[in-house]
Design a protein around this motif. Structure first.
Motif, mmCIF file in Angstrom:
data_model
loop_
_atom_site.group_PDB
_atom_site.id
_atom_site.type_symbol
_atom_site.label_atom_id
_atom_site.label_comp_id
_atom_site.label_asym_id
_atom_site.label_seq_id
_atom_site.Cartn_x
_atom_site.Cartn_y
_atom_site.Cartn_z
ATOM 1 N N GLY A 277 0.819 -1.214 0.000
ATOM 2 C CA GLY A 277 0.000 0.000 0.000
ATOM 3 C C GLY A 277 0.844 1.252 0.000
ATOM 4 N N LYS A 278 1.909 1.232 0.776
ATOM 5 C CA LYS A 278 2.812 2.391 0.808
ATOM 6 C C LYS A 278 3.477 2.587 -0.538
ATOM 7 C CE LYS A 278 6.658 4.322 3.485
ATOM 8 N NZ LYS A 278 7.590 4.091 4.623
ATOM 9 N N TRP A 279 3.932 1.503 -1.145
ATOM 10 C CA TRP A 279 4.565 1.570 -2.469
ATOM 11 C C TRP A 279 3.579 2.084 -3.508
ATOM 12 C CZ3 TRP A 279 3.802 -0.855 -7.210
ATOM 13 C CH2 TRP A 279 4.871 -0.777 -8.117
ATOM 14 N N PHE A 280 2.360 1.575 -3.469
ATOM 15 C CA PHE A 280 1.315 1.962 -4.417
ATOM 16 C C PHE A 280 1.039 3.461 -4.345
ATOM 17 C CE2 PHE A 280 -3.412 1.086 -5.620
ATOM 18 C CZ PHE A 280 -3.181 1.512 -6.915
ATOM 19 N N ALA A 281 0.985 3.972 -3.130
ATOM 20 C CA ALA A 281 0.651 5.389 -2.940
ATOM 21 C C ALA A 281 1.636 6.322 -3.640
ATOM 22 C CB ALA A 281 0.598 5.712 -1.445
ATOM 23 N N ASP B 39 -7.906 7.862 -5.202
ATOM 24 C CA ASP B 39 -7.802 8.480 -3.875
ATOM 25 C C ASP B 39 -6.369 8.902 -3.577
ATOM 26 O OD1 ASP B 39 -10.498 8.123 -3.402
ATOM 27 O OD2 ASP B 39 -10.239 6.216 -2.338
ATOM 28 N N PHE B 40 -5.416 8.047 -3.933
ATOM 29 C CA PHE B 40 -4.011 8.408 -3.719
ATOM 30 C C PHE B 40 -3.645 9.629 -4.563
ATOM 31 C CE2 PHE B 40 -2.687 3.809 -2.500
ATOM 32 C CZ PHE B 40 -2.963 4.078 -1.159
ATOM 33 N N ALA B 41 -4.148 9.684 -5.786
ATOM 34 C CA ALA B 41 -3.852 10.819 -6.661
ATOM 35 C C ALA B 41 -4.387 12.121 -6.065
ATOM 36 C CB ALA B 41 -4.450 10.574 -8.046
ATOM 37 N N ARG B 42 -5.532 12.041 -5.409
ATOM 38 C CA ARG B 42 -6.134 13.234 -4.795
ATOM 39 C C ARG B 42 -5.575 13.507 -3.406
ATOM 40 N NH1 ARG B 42 -10.980 10.405 -6.777
ATOM 41 N NH2 ARG B 42 -11.662 11.405 -8.711
ATOM 42 N N GLY B 43 -4.834 12.562 -2.864
ATOM 43 C CA GLY B 43 -4.306 12.721 -1.512
ATOM 44 C C GLY B 43 -5.356 12.553 -0.442
ATOM 45 N N GLN C 261 -6.515 9.578 0.795
ATOM 46 C CA GLN C 261 -6.367 8.382 1.611
ATOM 47 C C GLN C 261 -4.890 8.178 1.945
ATOM 48 O OE1 GLN C 261 -8.547 6.600 3.070
ATOM 49 N NE2 GLN C 261 -10.458 7.057 1.998
ATOM 50 N N PRO C 262 -4.604 7.633 3.138
ATOM 51 C CA PRO C 262 -3.217 7.369 3.528
ATOM 52 C C PRO C 262 -2.723 6.067 2.915
ATOM 53 C CG PRO C 262 -4.681 6.694 5.285
ATOM 54 C CD PRO C 262 -5.560 7.326 4.225
ATOM 55 N N PRO C 263 -1.422 5.817 2.880
ATOM 56 C CA PRO C 263 -0.873 4.584 2.310
ATOM 57 C C PRO C 263 -1.411 3.318 2.969
ATOM 58 C CG PRO C 263 0.861 6.204 2.566
ATOM 59 C CD PRO C 263 -0.355 6.780 3.227
ATOM 60 N N GLY C 264 -1.803 3.415 4.242
ATOM 61 C CA GLY C 264 -2.319 2.242 4.941
ATOM 62 C C GLY C 264 -3.712 1.829 4.535
ATOM 63 N N ARG C 265 -4.309 2.540 3.591
ATOM 64 C CA ARG C 265 -5.689 2.267 3.209
ATOM 65 C C ARG C 265 -5.854 0.891 2.568
ATOM 66 N NH1 ARG C 265 -10.776 2.757 4.688
ATOM 67 N NH2 ARG C 265 -12.226 2.853 2.928
#
Length: 213
Positions: free
Chosen positions: A77-81, A180-184, A186-190
């Motif tokens: 998840g962190k890598w994906f973010a 969601d990651f693109a918009r900021g 959600q956190p990486p832990g999502r």
């Protein structure tokens, strides 16, 4: 030299589909053929995902293993973010969105960006991996093709069943998470949170039955 984040995404192996995906227009025979192809591709796509994660220039991810453990979702998840790339959305694309929507929607400001093709493919692979983590760690969860109604958003698509009356499309979850990651927002832990959230439905005795038949 290990490749940078941008280089990894630009070189990411985009899924090559054997036929166009218009699930509502597919015959049942075509949908079955796609489903069988999809299941065969699961180990292939997970292997590609693992290679991509391990090839980044951050030592935190160079030993990541696609071992389908729940804990593996934390690092993934962190890598994906940090691996969501965007492209500029054209005016033609915006107009196509407006033309297929109700009149009131024309007052809505459409974002000027869209996920890059490589990011869409990456999100699909992460969705596949998330699905496999469910299958391995939550008894009764399995892949099936949703067959019951053309009105369902996931009609004739591979989904996970075993959540009682609910079905889970982990590919859709991962694509939504990319936005969601693109918009900021959600956190990486999502990614791990989504697993835990849906795991709650597995244990809920009120959600009996299945929507796939």
């Amino acid at each position: 030299r290990l490749p940078s984040i941008g280089e990894v995404i630009m070189k990411y192996s985009i899924i090559q589909l054997p036929f166009p995906l218009n699930f509502r227009e597919m015959t049942r025979r075509e949908a079955n053929a796609y489903y069988l192809w999809f299941v065969e591709q699961i180990p292939v796509r997970i292997s590609i995902l693992e290679q991509a994660v391990r090839s980044t220039d951050d030592s935190e991810f160079q030993s990541w293993a696609a071992d389908e453990t729940i804990e593996s979702l934390d690092a993934l998840g962190k890598w994906f973010a940090f691996h969501v790339n965007l492209r500029k959305r054209t005016e033609k694309e915006k107009e196509e969105i407006y033309s297929g929507a109700p009149l009131w929607f024309r007052r809505v400001q459409i974002e000027d960006w869209e996920l890059a093709n490589e990011t869409f493919s990456l999100a699909v692979d992460i969705g596949i991996y998330l699905g496999q983590v469910f299958v391995k760690n939550r008894p009764g969860i399995r892949w099936e093709m949703l067959k019951n109604s053309k009105n369902d958003a996931d009609y004739q698509q591979p989904v996970l069943v075993g959540f009682g009356n609910l079905v889970c499309n982990p590919l859709r979850l991962a694509v939504t998470l990319a936005y969601d990651f693109a918009r900021g927002s959600q956190p990486p832990g999502r990614l791990r949170e989504l697993f835990e959230l849906w795991s709650g439905y597995v244990k809920n005795p009120k959600n009996e039955g299945s929507l796939t038949h």
